[in-house]
Design an enzyme around this catalytic site. Structure first.
Site, PDB file in Angstrom:
ATOM      1  N   ARG A  46     -42.420 -54.084  31.525  1.00 32.73           N
ATOM      2  CA  ARG A  46     -42.974 -53.037  32.404  1.00 32.73           C
ATOM      3  C   ARG A  46     -43.883 -53.639  33.477  1.00 32.73           C
ATOM      4  O   ARG A  46     -44.218 -52.979  34.454  1.00 32.73           O
ATOM      5  CB  ARG A  46     -43.727 -51.989  31.556  1.00 32.73           C
ATOM      6  CG  ARG A  46     -44.325 -50.844  32.361  1.00 32.73           C
ATOM      7  CD  ARG A  46     -44.669 -49.620  31.506  1.00 32.73           C
ATOM      8  NE  ARG A  46     -45.272 -49.947  30.236  1.00 32.73           N
ATOM      9  CZ  ARG A  46     -46.552 -50.294  30.056  1.00 32.73           C
ATOM     10  NH1 ARG A  46     -47.382 -50.329  31.083  1.00 32.73           N
ATOM     11  NH2 ARG A  46     -47.008 -50.585  28.849  1.00 32.73           N
ATOM     12  N   TYR A  98     -37.934 -33.905  53.343  1.00 30.31           N
ATOM     13  CA  TYR A  98     -37.118 -33.766  52.136  1.00 30.31           C
ATOM     14  C   TYR A  98     -37.853 -32.809  51.196  1.00 30.31           C
ATOM     15  O   TYR A  98     -39.049 -32.983  50.913  1.00 30.31           O
ATOM     16  CB  TYR A  98     -36.929 -35.140  51.486  1.00 30.31           C
ATOM     17  CG  TYR A  98     -36.237 -35.102  50.153  1.00 30.31           C
ATOM     18  CD1 TYR A  98     -35.026 -34.439  49.988  1.00 30.31           C
ATOM     19  CD2 TYR A  98     -36.790 -35.723  49.044  1.00 30.31           C
ATOM     20  CE1 TYR A  98     -34.389 -34.406  48.766  1.00 30.31           C
ATOM     21  CE2 TYR A  98     -36.154 -35.704  47.809  1.00 30.31           C
ATOM     22  CZ  TYR A  98     -34.953 -35.038  47.677  1.00 30.31           C
ATOM     23  OH  TYR A  98     -34.325 -35.003  46.461  1.00 30.31           O
ATOM     24  N   ASP A 168     -41.490 -42.110  55.349  1.00 30.36           N
ATOM     25  CA  ASP A 168     -40.286 -42.078  54.521  1.00 30.36           C
ATOM     26  C   ASP A 168     -39.119 -42.474  55.415  1.00 30.36           C
ATOM     27  O   ASP A 168     -38.745 -41.747  56.335  1.00 30.36           O
ATOM     28  CB  ASP A 168     -40.088 -40.678  53.922  1.00 30.36           C
ATOM     29  CG  ASP A 168     -38.901 -40.623  52.958  1.00 30.36           C
ATOM     30  OD1 ASP A 168     -37.953 -41.412  53.144  1.00 30.36           O
ATOM     31  OD2 ASP A 168     -38.919 -39.780  52.040  1.00 30.36           O
ATOM     32  N   LYS A 193     -29.712 -44.335  48.608  1.00 30.97           N
ATOM     33  CA  LYS A 193     -28.903 -43.895  49.744  1.00 30.97           C
ATOM     34  C   LYS A 193     -28.286 -45.097  50.483  1.00 30.97           C
ATOM     35  O   LYS A 193     -27.781 -46.001  49.838  1.00 30.97           O
ATOM     36  CB  LYS A 193     -29.788 -43.047  50.660  1.00 30.97           C
ATOM     37  CG  LYS A 193     -30.512 -41.902  49.936  1.00 30.97           C
ATOM     38  CD  LYS A 193     -29.517 -40.890  49.414  1.00 30.97           C
ATOM     39  CE  LYS A 193     -30.135 -39.631  48.865  1.00 30.97           C
ATOM     40  NZ  LYS A 193     -31.146 -39.773  47.819  1.00 30.97           N
TER      41      LYS A 193
HETATM   42  N1  PLP Z   1     -36.861 -39.158  50.493  1.00 34.34           N
HETATM   43  C1  PLP Z   1     -35.783 -38.649  51.118  1.00 34.34           C
HETATM   44  C2  PLP Z   1     -35.807 -38.466  52.603  1.00 34.34           C
HETATM   45  C3  PLP Z   1     -34.651 -38.285  50.383  1.00 34.34           C
HETATM   46  O1  PLP Z   1     -33.590 -37.778  51.017  1.00 34.34           O
HETATM   47  C4  PLP Z   1     -34.659 -38.463  48.979  1.00 34.34           C
HETATM   48  C5  PLP Z   1     -33.490 -38.070  48.174  1.00 34.34           C
HETATM   49  O2  PLP Z   1     -32.571 -37.428  48.641  1.00 34.34           O
HETATM   50  C6  PLP Z   1     -35.801 -38.985  48.374  1.00 34.34           C
HETATM   51  C7  PLP Z   1     -36.880 -39.328  49.164  1.00 34.34           C
HETATM   52  C8  PLP Z   1     -35.861 -39.153  46.884  1.00 34.34           C
HETATM   53  O3  PLP Z   1     -35.052 -40.195  46.475  1.00 34.34           O
HETATM   54  P1  PLP Z   1     -34.429 -40.340  44.989  1.00 34.34           P
HETATM   55  O4  PLP Z   1     -33.383 -39.273  44.860  1.00 34.34           O
HETATM   56  O5  PLP Z   1     -33.907 -41.739  44.990  1.00 34.34           O
HETATM   57  O6  PLP Z   1     -35.552 -40.132  44.034  1.00 34.34           O
END
Ligand code: PLP
Length: 372
Positions: A46, A98, A168, A193
């Site tokens: 961890r 998001y 982000d 992604k």
């Molecule tokens: N930030 C954005 C812009 C996203 O589109 C997503 C997921 O779709 C996340 C964060 C969260 O990512 P995760 O699904 O890998 O936890």
């Protein structure tokens, strides 16, 4: 050296080293550590893992600064909230971010005394909401409406007021956009992604320039246990070398798809920063290398949206984006965003552009044959 070359080599052993190019995943919950733990680089699964370290070195090449890998994009988002915010602080989020980022803030930060302020991404709308803020959270282009803001300008305004800035960078990835070079303190991404691009793992990371911030993030990860499995991290690292090739092609096809959709009278609105009519086009041209692999558009009604998805032959109806296989969904089925019932988020993959455009054209004809 060209950036594509750096990415292909990132985190791999040097050409002078004999042996394997990239060591395989290290599955180890613990390490043999006689005596003082401080004498050992690896102690417990961890705390550290050599597969993480190699991938983090690669991510540092992409983003700049130091990178810390997490079990998911949301674990990375939560870590930045966790190391920057405490009761009494104000965080400014995009009202069109998001959805889960907003849900995390309103469900978990607000109840412990963090004030959550929302303001739009478009026209740098968040700049007007920074009074007494501790953290400005930026997302550009936003998911799913692909609105764009000027990272450098927002960071300049925020810095002058002593506000920390986190970006982000999921939709763009560090290949297309480098927020740390534009003044951000933290860059966060869901590596589930386009960064990894094969729809086979869930992962996230944070990068930061300040070594103390990186230490705080690693400590957060160790205390909260939001650790990634070595197999996922190794797969992610292996996928990284093809990022320029994959995403380069995806962006080219996405532009062609956006142009095609914009020429169709029955498509209400097309959201893509690469279109000249997009309100953030000029900013995106300045701060992004290309405009991304996601194209959103509005087919006016739920019925038309569903018919479009049903009639696609090459494109899967699935959530997520950035993968080599094209996928699309009617985003309103999840709730949480201010979008219409016919709003489609389309993730462009690596199929041939001709095949994809033909498929989309066919599905569109079937869809718009329905009454509005
Ligand atoms: N930030 C954005 C812009 C996203 O589109 C997503 C997921 O779709 C996340 C964060 C969260 O990512 P995760 O699904 O890998 O936890």
């Amino acid at each position: 050296m060209h950036r594509d070359t750096e990415i292909v080599q990132a985190g791999y052993r040097s050409v002078a080293d004999a042996g394997t190019l990239l060591p395989g995943p290290q599955f180890s919950a613990t390490y043999v550590t006689p005596g003082d733990p401080a004498d050992h680089a690896m102690t417990y699964g961890r705390f550290q893992n050599p597969t993480w370290t190699a991938f983090e070195e690669a991510l540092a090449v992409l983003d700049g600064g130091q990178a810390v890998v997490f079990a998911s994009g949301m674990a990375a988002v939560a870590a930045v909230f966790g190391v920057t915010l405490k009761a009494g602080d104000v965080v400014v989020l995009p009202s069109d971010s998001y959805y889960t980022t907003r849900a995390l803030a309103s469900n978990w930060l607000h109840p412990i005394g963090v004030q959550v302020r929302l303001a739009p991404t478009r026209d740098n709308g968040q700049a007007a909401a920074l009074d007494h803020a501790r953290l400005l959270w930026v997302e550009t282009p936003t998911n799913p409406q692909l609105d764009v803001c000027d990272i450098q300008e927002l960071a300049r305004i925020a810095k002058a007021r002593g506000v920390l800035v986190a970006v982000d960078n999921t939709t763009a990835t560090a290949y297309l956009q480098r927020p740390l070079t534009l003044g951000a303190d933290y860059v966060v991404a869901s590596d589930t992604k386009a960064l990894t691009g094969h729809s086979d793992l869930v992962l996230g990371h944070v990068a930061t320039i300040d070594p103390q911030d990186a230490t705080a993030l690693r400590t957060w990860r160790m205390h909260h246990g939001a650790v990634a499995g070595p197999m996922e991290v190794w797969l992610a690292h292996r996928s990284l070398a093809t990022l320029p090739v994959r995403l380069g092609r995806q962006c080219q096809t996405a532009q062609r798809l956006a142009d095609f959709l914009a020429s169709q009278p029955d498509v209400q609105t097309v959201y893509y920063p690469g279109l000249h009519g997009h309100p953030g086009h000029e900013i995106a041209r300045r701060q992004m290398q290309a405009f991304g692999s996601v194209v959103s558009f509005d087919l006016a009604t739920r019925g038309r949206g569903e018919a479009f998805l049903r009639n696609l032959k090459l494109v899967r109806e699935a959530t997520s984006f950035g993968g080599v296989h094209s996928m699309a969904e009617r985003r309103a089925r999840w709730g949480g965003d201010s979008i219409g019932e016919g709003f489609i988020r389309f993730s462009v993959g690596c199929e041939s552009a001709e095949d994809l455009l033909e498929d989309v054209g066919g599905a569109l004809r079937q869809s718009v044959a329905l009454p509005r």
